[in-house]
Scaffold this motif. Structure first.
Motif, PDB file in Angstrom:
ATOM      1  N   ASP A 271      -9.985 -39.602 -45.486  1.00 42.89           N
ATOM      2  CA  ASP A 271      -8.792 -40.202 -46.087  1.00 42.89           C
ATOM      3  C   ASP A 271      -7.690 -39.164 -46.262  1.00 42.89           C
ATOM      4  OD1 ASP A 271      -9.804 -42.756 -46.233  1.00 42.89           O
ATOM      5  OD2 ASP A 271     -10.458 -42.596 -48.324  1.00 42.89           O
ATOM      6  N   GLN A 272      -8.070 -37.946 -46.706  1.00 40.73           N
ATOM      7  CA  GLN A 272      -7.073 -36.879 -46.830  1.00 40.73           C
ATOM      8  C   GLN A 272      -6.462 -36.528 -45.482  1.00 40.73           C
ATOM      9  OE1 GLN A 272      -7.780 -33.359 -49.393  1.00 40.73           O
ATOM     10  NE2 GLN A 272      -9.745 -34.309 -49.883  1.00 40.73           N
ATOM     11  N   LEU A 273      -7.293 -36.453 -44.462  1.00 40.89           N
ATOM     12  CA  LEU A 273      -6.793 -36.165 -43.110  1.00 40.89           C
ATOM     13  C   LEU A 273      -5.782 -37.215 -42.682  1.00 40.89           C
ATOM     14  CD1 LEU A 273      -9.868 -34.989 -41.010  1.00 40.89           C
ATOM     15  CD2 LEU A 273      -7.686 -33.817 -41.197  1.00 40.89           C
ATOM     16  N   ARG A 274      -6.117 -38.469 -42.922  1.00 39.16           N
ATOM     17  CA  ARG A 274      -5.235 -39.564 -42.505  1.00 39.16           C
ATOM     18  C   ARG A 274      -3.902 -39.501 -43.235  1.00 39.16           C
ATOM     19  NH1 ARG A 274      -8.251 -43.169 -44.159  1.00 39.16           N
ATOM     20  NH2 ARG A 274      -9.428 -43.630 -42.267  1.00 39.16           N
ATOM     21  N   GLU A 275      -3.965 -39.232 -44.527  1.00 38.25           N
ATOM     22  CA  GLU A 275      -2.752 -39.261 -45.339  1.00 38.25           C
ATOM     23  C   GLU A 275      -1.887 -38.021 -45.164  1.00 38.25           C
ATOM     24  OE1 GLU A 275      -1.676 -41.860 -46.994  1.00 38.25           O
ATOM     25  OE2 GLU A 275      -3.443 -42.953 -46.295  1.00 38.25           O
ATOM     26  N   ARG A 276      -2.513 -36.847 -44.923  1.00 36.48           N
ATOM     27  CA  ARG A 276      -1.781 -35.601 -44.953  1.00 36.48           C
ATOM     28  C   ARG A 276      -1.490 -34.995 -43.577  1.00 36.48           C
ATOM     29  NH1 ARG A 276       1.278 -34.495 -48.426  1.00 36.48           N
ATOM     30  NH2 ARG A 276       1.043 -32.264 -48.046  1.00 36.48           N
ATOM     31  N   ALA A 277      -2.235 -35.411 -42.550  1.00 38.49           N
ATOM     32  CA  ALA A 277      -2.102 -34.662 -41.293  1.00 38.49           C
ATOM     33  C   ALA A 277      -2.201 -35.514 -40.034  1.00 38.49           C
ATOM     34  CB  ALA A 277      -3.159 -33.561 -41.251  1.00 38.49           C
ATOM     35  N   LEU A 278      -2.092 -36.824 -40.162  1.00 31.78           N
ATOM     36  CA  LEU A 278      -2.251 -37.673 -38.978  1.00 31.78           C
ATOM     37  C   LEU A 278      -1.250 -37.345 -37.871  1.00 31.78           C
ATOM     38  CD1 LEU A 278      -3.918 -39.963 -37.735  1.00 31.78           C
ATOM     39  CD2 LEU A 278      -2.275 -41.579 -38.719  1.00 31.78           C
ATOM     40  N   PRO A 279       0.048 -37.217 -38.140  1.00 37.20           N
ATOM     41  CA  PRO A 279       0.990 -36.891 -37.049  1.00 37.20           C
ATOM     42  C   PRO A 279       0.662 -35.558 -36.368  1.00 37.20           C
ATOM     43  CG  PRO A 279       2.191 -37.704 -38.959  1.00 37.20           C
ATOM     44  CD  PRO A 279       0.780 -37.469 -39.401  1.00 37.20           C
ATOM     45  N   SER A 280       0.235 -34.569 -37.148  1.00 33.98           N
ATOM     46  CA  SER A 280      -0.118 -33.267 -36.560  1.00 33.98           C
ATOM     47  C   SER A 280      -1.335 -33.395 -35.654  1.00 33.98           C
ATOM     48  CB  SER A 280      -0.392 -32.238 -37.660  1.00 33.98           C
ATOM     49  OG  SER A 280       0.794 -31.937 -38.365  1.00 33.98           O
ATOM     50  N   LEU A 281      -2.331 -34.158 -36.087  1.00 34.01           N
ATOM     51  CA  LEU A 281      -3.516 -34.357 -35.247  1.00 34.01           C
ATOM     52  C   LEU A 281      -3.157 -35.067 -33.946  1.00 34.01           C
ATOM     53  CD1 LEU A 281      -6.197 -35.403 -37.892  1.00 34.01           C
ATOM     54  CD2 LEU A 281      -6.176 -33.309 -36.526  1.00 34.01           C
ATOM     55  N   VAL A 282      -2.276 -36.045 -34.027  1.00 30.20           N
ATOM     56  CA  VAL A 282      -1.884 -36.784 -32.819  1.00 30.20           C
ATOM     57  C   VAL A 282      -1.220 -35.858 -31.815  1.00 30.20           C
ATOM     58  CG1 VAL A 282      -0.318 -38.558 -31.932  1.00 30.20           C
ATOM     59  CG2 VAL A 282      -1.731 -39.043 -33.937  1.00 30.20           C
ATOM     60  N   GLU A 283      -0.286 -35.031 -32.264  1.00 33.86           N
ATOM     61  CA  GLU A 283       0.392 -34.150 -31.317  1.00 33.86           C
ATOM     62  C   GLU A 283      -0.548 -33.093 -30.751  1.00 33.86           C
ATOM     63  OE1 GLU A 283       3.677 -32.309 -33.255  1.00 33.86           O
ATOM     64  OE2 GLU A 283       2.446 -31.269 -34.751  1.00 33.86           O
ATOM     65  N   MET A 284      -1.488 -32.611 -31.569  1.00 34.37           N
ATOM     66  CA  MET A 284      -2.434 -31.618 -31.082  1.00 34.37           C
ATOM     67  C   MET A 284      -3.422 -32.236 -30.096  1.00 34.37           C
ATOM     68  SD  MET A 284      -3.106 -29.088 -34.351  1.00 34.37           S
ATOM     69  CE  MET A 284      -3.331 -30.348 -35.594  1.00 34.37           C
ATOM     70  N   ALA A 285      -3.793 -33.490 -30.319  1.00 36.04           N
ATOM     71  CA  ALA A 285      -4.700 -34.172 -29.395  1.00 36.04           C
ATOM     72  C   ALA A 285      -4.053 -34.395 -28.035  1.00 36.04           C
ATOM     73  CB  ALA A 285      -5.142 -35.510 -29.993  1.00 36.04           C
ATOM     74  N   ARG A 286      -2.732 -34.290 -27.959  1.00 33.61           N
ATOM     75  CA  ARG A 286      -2.012 -34.467 -26.693  1.00 33.61           C
ATOM     76  C   ARG A 286      -1.666 -33.140 -26.017  1.00 33.61           C
ATOM     77  NH1 ARG A 286       1.736 -39.212 -29.295  1.00 33.61           N
ATOM     78  NH2 ARG A 286       0.512 -41.008 -28.542  1.00 33.61           N
ATOM     79  N   TRP A 287      -2.077 -32.014 -26.599  1.00 33.40           N
ATOM     80  CA  TRP A 287      -1.802 -30.730 -25.966  1.00 33.40           C
ATOM     81  C   TRP A 287      -2.354 -30.694 -24.546  1.00 33.40           C
ATOM     82  CZ3 TRP A 287      -3.385 -27.212 -30.674  1.00 33.40           C
ATOM     83  CH2 TRP A 287      -2.257 -27.048 -31.506  1.00 33.40           C
ATOM     84  N   LYS A 288      -1.659 -29.982 -23.682  1.00 34.56           N
ATOM     85  CA  LYS A 288      -2.090 -29.876 -22.286  1.00 34.56           C
ATOM     86  C   LYS A 288      -3.348 -29.034 -22.142  1.00 34.56           C
ATOM     87  CE  LYS A 288       2.794 -29.921 -20.970  1.00 34.56           C
ATOM     88  NZ  LYS A 288       3.894 -29.075 -20.452  1.00 34.56           N
ATOM     89  N   THR A 289      -3.556 -28.106 -23.052  1.00 34.00           N
ATOM     90  CA  THR A 289      -4.730 -27.240 -22.999  1.00 34.00           C
ATOM     91  C   THR A 289      -5.915 -27.993 -23.593  1.00 34.00           C
ATOM     92  OG1 THR A 289      -3.246 -25.349 -23.287  1.00 34.00           O
ATOM     93  CG2 THR A 289      -5.618 -24.952 -23.590  1.00 34.00           C
ATOM     94  N   LEU A 290      -6.816 -28.451 -22.724  1.00 30.79           N
ATOM     95  CA  LEU A 290      -7.834 -29.407 -23.136  1.00 30.79           C
ATOM     96  C   LEU A 290      -8.765 -28.860 -24.212  1.00 30.79           C
ATOM     97  CD1 LEU A 290      -8.755 -31.053 -19.710  1.00 30.79           C
ATOM     98  CD2 LEU A 290      -7.069 -31.778 -21.417  1.00 30.79           C
ATOM     99  N   ARG A 291      -9.178 -27.600 -24.094  1.00 31.14           N
ATOM    100  CA  ARG A 291     -10.133 -27.071 -25.071  1.00 31.14           C
ATOM    101  C   ARG A 291      -9.525 -26.978 -26.463  1.00 31.14           C
ATOM    102  NH1 ARG A 291      -8.428 -22.470 -22.220  1.00 31.14           N
ATOM    103  NH2 ARG A 291      -7.816 -20.664 -23.517  1.00 31.14           N
TER     104      ARG A 291
END
Length: 334
Positions: A271-291
């Motif tokens: 819940d904390q992740l969702r509320e505090r860092a969801l946009p950051s996780l989304v952009e990081m999950a789209r990084w070109k560097t797969l690892r």
């Protein structure tokens, strides 16, 4: 500890090889167009790294809507560097850091010299490609025999000089000394006794101190997961806040820690992740560097309530967007 990427980049420079950019990854962009940041940066994939990191950051800081920027070169992509360009926009979440302490307290020469020995053996292990480590004892023990032997020398030093390590970590004006303390204190025998010290260091003003503290905390998280009866509770809060940091190394270490801390699908942490860092996780999950993108996607899958094998299957078929959509849709229905 000097990071692996920095060591390899410095080695390349010493050999007369100008590092070139293989991949550009961005984070922190919500409203400012990426094209404007690229124009201010002045380099693209295939170009050498900017001649002056400070000058490049200053140009980016001049883009309308940008409060601050941060460039970080990471090794490696097909022999070229990965350049991370971090942006903090006006009104965006901000990871607050403490003011640097001002005391002249320092570590003993025995600790400093042993740590230097470890750095030398660590760098030799990196050159050989032998970077595997065992964290199950709550501290790092590398597979490389020489590096492991040097790490084992830190165990009695941490036991005998714990008060000194704490004092330097919290009070020394020398960031290099604080960084050494953040690494060596992780070898203290009673891990519960150093938890507060390392959590404190996660908000140090210096990125190297935070990096070493996070490394030590990750090892503690591994031990806490393997030995729940030990009674060591590691709160995810500061790691979640680090996902909004301007520093790539902060984000990278936070992703590693949070994978461990949410392995049991703890509802409060998710819940904390969702509320505090969801946009950051989304952009990081789209990084070109797969690892570097995969840990963020795993966390998004957990936020969405997806089984791990479903997330892995989506990753394997190159369908990151289905996991991202599931995580963001869950936010909308709450």
């Amino acid at each position: 500890m000097r990071c692996v990427a920095s060591f390899l980049l410095l080695a390349g420079l010493a050999a007369g090889q100008a590092p070139r950019i293989g991949v550009l990854n961005f984070y922190g962009l919500r409203k400012v167009p990426e094209a404007k940041i690229r124009q201010a940066l002045g380099v693209k994939e295939g170009d050498p790294l900017p001649a002056s990191k400070g000058d490049a950051e200053e140009r980016i800081d001049g883009v309308a809507g940008v409060v601050e920027s941060h460039l970080e070169a990471v090794c490696c992509d097909a022999g070229k560097v990965i350049l991370y360009v971090g942006i903090e926009e006006r009104g965006a979440p901000h990871f607050d850091l403490r003011e640097p302490p001002e005391s002249d307290v320092r570590l003993s020469e025995e600790i400093n010299s042993t740590y230097r020995l470890f750095l030398e053996s660590f760098e030799a292990a990196v050159r050989k490609g032998d970077t595997a480590e065992d964290l199950t004892r709550g501290h790092s023990l590398m597979a490389d025999p020489a590096a492991r032997a040097d790490q084992e020398m830190l165990i009695p030093l941490a036991k005998d000089h714990l008060a000194q390590l704490r004092s330097v970590l919290r009070n020394s004006a020398d960031e290099a000394q604080r960084a050494v303390a953040a690494y060596v204190i992780g070898y203290a025998p009673v891990k519960k006794e150093i938890l507060d010290d390392l959590q404190y260091a996660l908000k140090d003003a210096d990125a190297g101190v935070r990096n070493n503290a996070a490394r030590s905390m990750i090892a503690l998280a591994v031990l806490a997961r393997l030995e729940p009866d030990y009674g060591m509770k590691i709160q995810p809060t500061w790691f979640i806040e680090m996902l909004n940091s301007l520093s790539w190394s902060d984000r990278n270490q936070a992703l590693k820690a949070l994978q461990i801390l949410t392995d049991n699908r703890d509802a409060s942490a998710l819940d904390q992740l969702r509320e505090r860092a969801l946009p950051s996780l989304v952009e990081m999950a789209r990084w070109k560097t797969l690892r570097h993108a995969l840990p963020a996607l795993v966390l998004l899958g957990r936020i969405a309530g997806l089984p791990e094998n479903q997330v892995q299957a989506a990753w394997t078929r190159g369908d990151r967007e289905s996991v991202i959509a599931a995580a963001t849709a869950k936010k909308r229905v709450r």
